[in-house]
Design a protein around this motif. Sequence first.
Motif, PDB file in Angstrom:
ATOM      1  N   LEU A  84       0.598  -1.210   0.074  1.00  0.00           N
ATOM      2  CA  LEU A  84      -0.179   0.113  -0.098  1.00  0.00           C
ATOM      3  C   LEU A  84       0.715   1.256   0.272  1.00  0.00           C
ATOM      4  CD1 LEU A  84      -2.694  -1.025   2.609  1.00  0.00           C
ATOM      5  CD2 LEU A  84      -2.976  -0.586   0.109  1.00  0.00           C
ATOM      6  N   LYS A  85       2.143   1.205   0.440  1.00  0.00           N
ATOM      7  CA  LYS A  85       3.007   2.447   0.582  1.00  0.00           C
ATOM      8  C   LYS A  85       3.393   2.915  -0.806  1.00  0.00           C
ATOM      9  CE  LYS A  85       4.298   1.899   5.291  1.00  0.00           C
ATOM     10  NZ  LYS A  85       5.423   1.603   6.073  1.00  0.00           N
ATOM     11  N   ARG A  86       3.069   2.053  -1.768  1.00  0.00           N
ATOM     12  CA  ARG A  86       3.334   2.481  -3.263  1.00  0.00           C
ATOM     13  C   ARG A  86       2.340   3.699  -3.746  1.00  0.00           C
ATOM     14  NH1 ARG A  86       4.262  -3.176  -6.368  1.00  0.00           N
ATOM     15  NH2 ARG A  86       5.985  -4.196  -4.704  1.00  0.00           N
ATOM     16  N   ILE A  87       1.039   3.580  -3.010  1.00  0.00           N
ATOM     17  CA  ILE A  87       0.135   4.781  -3.254  1.00  0.00           C
ATOM     18  C   ILE A  87       0.700   5.935  -2.674  1.00  0.00           C
ATOM     19  CG2 ILE A  87      -2.272   5.405  -3.123  1.00  0.00           C
ATOM     20  CD1 ILE A  87      -2.974   2.489  -2.726  1.00  0.00           C
ATOM     21  N   GLY A  92       0.556   9.554  -0.670  1.00  0.00           N
ATOM     22  CA  GLY A  92      -0.219   9.990   0.264  1.00  0.00           C
ATOM     23  C   GLY A  92      -1.041   8.959   1.218  1.00  0.00           C
ATOM     24  N   VAL A  93      -0.559   7.775   1.273  1.00  0.00           N
ATOM     25  CA  VAL A  93      -1.463   6.803   2.087  1.00  0.00           C
ATOM     26  C   VAL A  93      -0.972   6.942   3.299  1.00  0.00           C
ATOM     27  CG1 VAL A  93      -0.114   4.761   1.658  1.00  0.00           C
ATOM     28  CG2 VAL A  93      -2.365   4.687   1.889  1.00  0.00           C
ATOM     29  N   ARG A  94      -1.672   6.729   4.618  1.00  0.00           N
ATOM     30  CA  ARG A  94      -1.323   6.665   5.775  1.00  0.00           C
ATOM     31  C   ARG A  94      -1.946   5.154   6.333  1.00  0.00           C
ATOM     32  NH1 ARG A  94      -4.265   7.971  10.199  1.00  0.00           N
ATOM     33  NH2 ARG A  94      -3.208   8.078  12.015  1.00  0.00           N
ATOM     34  N   ILE A  95      -0.970   4.580   7.002  1.00  0.00           N
ATOM     35  CA  ILE A  95      -1.552   3.078   7.218  1.00  0.00           C
ATOM     36  C   ILE A  95      -1.657   2.981   8.735  1.00  0.00           C
ATOM     37  CG2 ILE A  95      -1.068   0.885   7.461  1.00  0.00           C
ATOM     38  CD1 ILE A  95       0.199   1.479   4.529  1.00  0.00           C
ATOM     39  N   VAL A  96      -2.749   2.558   9.318  1.00  0.00           N
ATOM     40  CA  VAL A  96      -3.089   2.224  10.757  1.00  0.00           C
ATOM     41  C   VAL A  96      -3.255   0.942  10.853  1.00  0.00           C
ATOM     42  CG1 VAL A  96      -4.559   2.659  12.717  1.00  0.00           C
ATOM     43  CG2 VAL A  96      -3.933   4.527  11.201  1.00  0.00           C
ATOM     44  N   GLU A  97      -2.626   0.002  11.658  1.00  0.00           N
ATOM     45  CA  GLU A  97      -2.701  -1.329  11.927  1.00  0.00           C
ATOM     46  C   GLU A  97      -3.542  -1.658  13.328  1.00  0.00           C
ATOM     47  OE1 GLU A  97       1.231  -3.035  11.738  1.00  0.00           O
ATOM     48  OE2 GLU A  97       1.763  -2.197   9.893  1.00  0.00           O
ATOM     49  N   ALA A  98      -4.258  -2.757  13.005  1.00  0.00           N
ATOM     50  CA  ALA A  98      -4.812  -3.283  14.075  1.00  0.00           C
ATOM     51  C   ALA A  98      -4.585  -4.787  14.258  1.00  0.00           C
ATOM     52  CB  ALA A  98      -6.266  -2.931  14.025  1.00  0.00           C
ATOM     53  N   ASN A  99      -4.557  -5.431  15.260  1.00  0.00           N
ATOM     54  CA  ASN A  99      -4.259  -6.819  15.450  1.00  0.00           C
ATOM     55  C   ASN A  99      -5.587  -7.781  15.632  1.00  0.00           C
ATOM     56  OD1 ASN A  99      -4.642  -6.313  18.009  1.00  0.00           O
ATOM     57  ND2 ASN A  99      -2.493  -6.494  18.790  1.00  0.00           N
ATOM     58  N   ASP A 100      -6.676  -7.438  15.685  1.00  0.00           N
ATOM     59  CA  ASP A 100      -7.758  -8.040  15.762  1.00  0.00           C
ATOM     60  C   ASP A 100      -8.892  -7.040  15.341  1.00  0.00           C
ATOM     61  OD1 ASP A 100      -9.105  -7.282  18.337  1.00  0.00           O
ATOM     62  OD2 ASP A 100      -7.193  -8.287  19.015  1.00  0.00           O
ATOM     63  N   GLN A 141      -0.249 -11.176  -3.341  1.00  0.00           N
ATOM     64  CA  GLN A 141       0.502 -10.803  -4.460  1.00  0.00           C
ATOM     65  C   GLN A 141       0.344  -8.997  -4.312  1.00  0.00           C
ATOM     66  OE1 GLN A 141       2.350 -12.638  -6.517  1.00  0.00           O
ATOM     67  NE2 GLN A 141       1.252 -14.277  -5.499  1.00  0.00           N
ATOM     68  N   PRO A 142       1.769  -8.406  -4.081  1.00  0.00           N
ATOM     69  CA  PRO A 142       1.430  -6.999  -3.925  1.00  0.00           C
ATOM     70  C   PRO A 142       0.946  -6.374  -5.061  1.00  0.00           C
ATOM     71  CG  PRO A 142       3.538  -7.646  -3.070  1.00  0.00           C
ATOM     72  CD  PRO A 142       2.774  -8.963  -3.811  1.00  0.00           C
ATOM     73  N   THR A 143       1.087  -6.902  -6.328  1.00  0.00           N
ATOM     74  CA  THR A 143       0.122  -5.936  -7.253  1.00  0.00           C
ATOM     75  C   THR A 143      -1.220  -6.020  -7.102  1.00  0.00           C
ATOM     76  OG1 THR A 143       0.837  -8.068  -8.437  1.00  0.00           O
ATOM     77  CG2 THR A 143       2.184  -6.082  -8.866  1.00  0.00           C
ATOM     78  N   LYS A 144      -1.714  -7.336  -6.756  1.00  0.00           N
ATOM     79  CA  LYS A 144      -3.176  -7.403  -6.713  1.00  0.00           C
ATOM     80  C   LYS A 144      -3.771  -6.375  -5.453  1.00  0.00           C
ATOM     81  CE  LYS A 144      -7.224  -9.626  -7.050  1.00  0.00           C
ATOM     82  NZ  LYS A 144      -8.114  -9.308  -8.242  1.00  0.00           N
ATOM     83  N   ILE A 145      -3.085  -6.249  -4.522  1.00  0.00           N
ATOM     84  CA  ILE A 145      -3.398  -5.636  -3.341  1.00  0.00           C
ATOM     85  C   ILE A 145      -3.560  -4.201  -3.885  1.00  0.00           C
ATOM     86  CG2 ILE A 145      -2.675  -4.393  -0.997  1.00  0.00           C
ATOM     87  CD1 ILE A 145      -1.769  -7.459  -0.238  1.00  0.00           C
ATOM     88  N   LEU A 146      -2.372  -3.745  -4.586  1.00  0.00           N
ATOM     89  CA  LEU A 146      -2.497  -2.512  -5.094  1.00  0.00           C
ATOM     90  C   LEU A 146      -3.386  -2.264  -5.997  1.00  0.00           C
ATOM     91  CD1 LEU A 146      -0.146   0.050  -4.609  1.00  0.00           C
ATOM     92  CD2 LEU A 146       0.885  -0.690  -6.662  1.00  0.00           C
ATOM     93  N   GLU A 147      -3.666  -2.909  -6.939  1.00  0.00           N
ATOM     94  CA  GLU A 147      -4.883  -2.865  -7.987  1.00  0.00           C
ATOM     95  C   GLU A 147      -5.990  -2.653  -7.241  1.00  0.00           C
ATOM     96  OE1 GLU A 147      -6.848  -6.169 -10.611  1.00  0.00           O
ATOM     97  OE2 GLU A 147      -4.640  -6.062 -10.954  1.00  0.00           O
ATOM     98  N   VAL A 148      -6.460  -3.508  -6.256  1.00  0.00           N
ATOM     99  CA  VAL A 148      -7.790  -3.486  -5.487  1.00  0.00           C
ATOM    100  C   VAL A 148      -7.883  -2.361  -4.892  1.00  0.00           C
ATOM    101  CG1 VAL A 148      -9.295  -4.690  -3.689  1.00  0.00           C
ATOM    102  CG2 VAL A 148      -8.023  -6.003  -5.535  1.00  0.00           C
ATOM    103  N   ALA A 149      -6.902  -1.938  -3.912  1.00  0.00           N
ATOM    104  CA  ALA A 149      -6.874  -0.512  -3.307  1.00  0.00           C
ATOM    105  C   ALA A 149      -7.082   0.716  -4.068  1.00  0.00           C
ATOM    106  CB  ALA A 149      -5.728  -0.477  -2.610  1.00  0.00           C
ATOM    107  N   LYS A 150      -6.487   0.746  -5.124  1.00  0.00           N
ATOM    108  CA  LYS A 150      -6.367   1.820  -5.934  1.00  0.00           C
ATOM    109  C   LYS A 150      -7.931   1.944  -6.683  1.00  0.00           C
ATOM    110  CE  LYS A 150      -1.638   3.209  -7.666  1.00  0.00           C
ATOM    111  NZ  LYS A 150      -1.047   3.045  -8.930  1.00  0.00           N
TER     112      LYS A 150
END
Length: 125
Positions: free
Chosen positions: A23-26, A28-36, A110-119
């Motif tokens: 996701l960091k390839r996008i 202006g993206v800011r990521i917040v993580e949660a463990n459940d 696949q990072p490319t799949k995540i990127l494609e779906v997120a975009k």
Amino acid sequence: MSEYNVLIVEDSPTMRQLIAFALKRIRGVRIVEANDGVDGLKKLSAERFDLILTDINMPIMDGLKLVSLVRNDANYRSIPIVVITTEGAQEDRERALALGANDYITKPIQPTKILEVAKGLLRIV
């Protein structure tokens, strides 16, 4: 530059790291993580998110319960949700989508799949 807040709900630190890396390839993206799911809901109540990526199999609250709760809350209903899971069976996919997930990605990711779906869900050209 617009900023996108993305919430990753995943109990595996390694998987969170892999998803965040993609996701960091996008710009202006800011990521917040949660463990459940419970941690994810807490973070959701504290700030606004443009996208949620969640695993299904997690302790305390699983991803399907999280999808259901988000979709049944008027404050969060419009946030796109992507389920990322090892559960590859068609019935798991159908259940997640029926609960309101916008997309379903099976591991190994696949990072490319995540990127494609997120975009696509963030409407980034």
